[in-house]
Scaffold this active site. Structure first.
Site, PDB file in Angstrom:
ATOM      1  N   ARG A 143       0.842  -1.201   0.000  1.00 28.88           N
ATOM      2  CA  ARG A 143       0.000   0.000   0.000  1.00 28.88           C
ATOM      3  C   ARG A 143       0.865   1.234   0.000  1.00 28.88           C
ATOM      4  NH1 ARG A 143      -5.509  -1.329   2.631  1.00 28.88           N
ATOM      5  NH2 ARG A 143      -5.951  -2.529   0.806  1.00 28.88           N
ATOM      6  N   SER A 190      -8.133  -2.905  -3.730  1.00 35.23           N
ATOM      7  CA  SER A 190      -8.897  -1.653  -3.688  1.00 35.23           C
ATOM      8  C   SER A 190      -9.918  -1.591  -4.809  1.00 35.23           C
ATOM      9  CB  SER A 190      -7.966  -0.443  -3.820  1.00 35.23           C
ATOM     10  OG  SER A 190      -7.190  -0.294  -2.683  1.00 35.23           O
TER      11      SER A 190
END
Ligand code: NAD
Length: 374
Positions: free
Chosen positions: A120, A131
């Site tokens: 991330r 995501s």
């Protein structure tokens, strides 16, 4: 460089390429070969891939000579017979859950890259399949909840009287939770939301929803590593349970999305709390596959308890196959193109790159990822 796009196993609707990404790979100098029928579940015909410049053919045809293999889910290693040794396999591989398959990729000499282990970091945002798929799942959770709920979402003032707005509570405000809040707001519900990460409070407010937070016990101020939550203290859990108990009895729809990486999903709603909800209420548990946030959740099923319907949502992105494929396919393109070496006409993945280190699970016949070897 030949890129093979596989047709997924039964039950998977998505496809790891769309005509747009096929065209873009071809523009990079690659050749794209799509297994016949790969796009069917997402309403994309072979002819659309062909019009984009790709070839279509059998599994054996597409694998032959391919240096890159794209898929949504890690394929059965047996189904990859004929793949070139050293080819890169890019997909969601579930390395901890499907260790045998990972061993199979190593034996076959494939370089397997687990896209769900993308770090991330800002540079990797456009490559992040978790995501892109969670965002769609958050939207669909609210749509499914609304479809099951026997009342309307928006307030309606009619000649026959007023319909009051639905009250929606979102628990866990990550990518899915934020989209669930936005969707419920668009449908006209009164929305509240909670999370353990205090940074989400402002995000909830900016979407016009009401934050419901444990105030007297510290949560995770800021964010844990990679923006993920960790397990909470006993004191926090008790305070959270009290807060939820007083709030939940007044809610019509609850969407739970709370996940802790590498652990079972935290239990946020007990059977006793469920019993305080109005009959006809609906809970959509997006953490169902990780054990569920709600006592009684059954993954992939809809159950009724105390008059409340609990939807054990599993892989909701699959039910939005066209959009889910497009976002997933672009994640794969963004990843491969970022590492593409124009002169060599192929991606070059440096051993010391943060992204490569995180996602590479097999190489040169061996398992090479710390998460699997330690
Ligand atoms: P997630 O799916 O891991 O968890 C969902 C949410 O549940 C999180 O917000 C988490 O804090 C919350 N949660 C966990 N335990 C809880 C509990 N006991 N009670 C209530 N809530 C609880 O999270 P996610 O959707 O993957 O996103 C987490 C964060 O990471 C977000 O801030 C997101 O913007 C960030 N992110 C960054 C990148 C990037 O920079 N590339 C990519 C994806 C996500």
């Amino acid at each position: 460089m030949k890129i093979a796009v596989l047709k997924e196993a039964a039950g998977e609707t998505r496809c790891a390429a769309i005509p747009e990404t096929a065209r873009k790979f071809i523009a990079l100098g690659a050749e794209v070969s799509v297994e016949a029928g790969a796009g069917e579940g997402a309403s994309m015909a072979d002819a659309e891939f062909e019009a984009a410049g790709a070839k279509t053919g059998s599994r054996a045809d597409v694998l032959k000579g391919a240096g890159i293999i794209l898929a949504i889910n890690g394929p059965d290693p047996q189904s990859l017979k004929g793949a070139e040794s050293g080819a890169i396999l890019v997909a969601a591989l579930d390395p901890l859950g499907k260790r045998e398959a990972i061993d199979g990729y190593a034996t076959a000499g494939l370089e397997a890259l687990a896209m769900e282990w993308m770090p991330r970091i800002t540079r990797a945002q456009s490559m992040d399949i978790l995501s892109s798929q969670s965002n769609l799942a958050g939207y669909k959770a609210v749509i499914d909840g609304a479809a099951t709920y026997g009342r309307a979402f928006p307030m309606m003032m009619t000649a026959a009287g007023t319909v009051s707005p639905a009250k929606v509570f979102v628990m866990g405000v990550g990518v899915a939770g934020l989209q669930a809040i936005a969707t419920a707001k668009r449908l006209g519900a009164q929305v509240s939301a909670t999370d353990v990460r205090s940074a989400t409070k402002e995000q909830i407010q900016s979407l016009g929803a009401k934050p419901i937070f444990v105030e007297n016990v510290a949560g995770i101020e800021g964010e844990g590593s990679g923006g993920y939550a960790t397990e909470m203290s006993e004191e926090y859990r008790k305070a959270q349970a009290e807060l939820v108990s007083s709030h939940i009895a007044k809610q019509d729809i609850v969407v739970t999305t709370a996940l802790i990486p590498g652990r079972p999903a935290p239990r946020l709603i007990s059977d006793a709390q469920l019993a305080t909800m109005r009959p006809g209420s609906v809970i959509v548990d997006l953490a169902a596959e990780a054990g569920g946030n709600v006592e009684g959740t059954v993954s992939g099923e809809q159950v009724e308890k105390h008059g409340v319907t609990i939807i054990g949502a599993s892989n909701l992105a699959r039910s939005l196959a066209a959009d889910a494929s497009a976002l997933f396919a672009r994640n794969l393109y963004n990843f491969l193109s970022a590492f593409w070496d124009k002169e060599q006409g192929r991606p070059v993945l440096p051993d010391d790159d943060e992204i490569v280190k995180a996602i590479r699970v097999t190489q040169g016949g061996k398992i090479v990822n710390d998460r699997l070897t330690q």
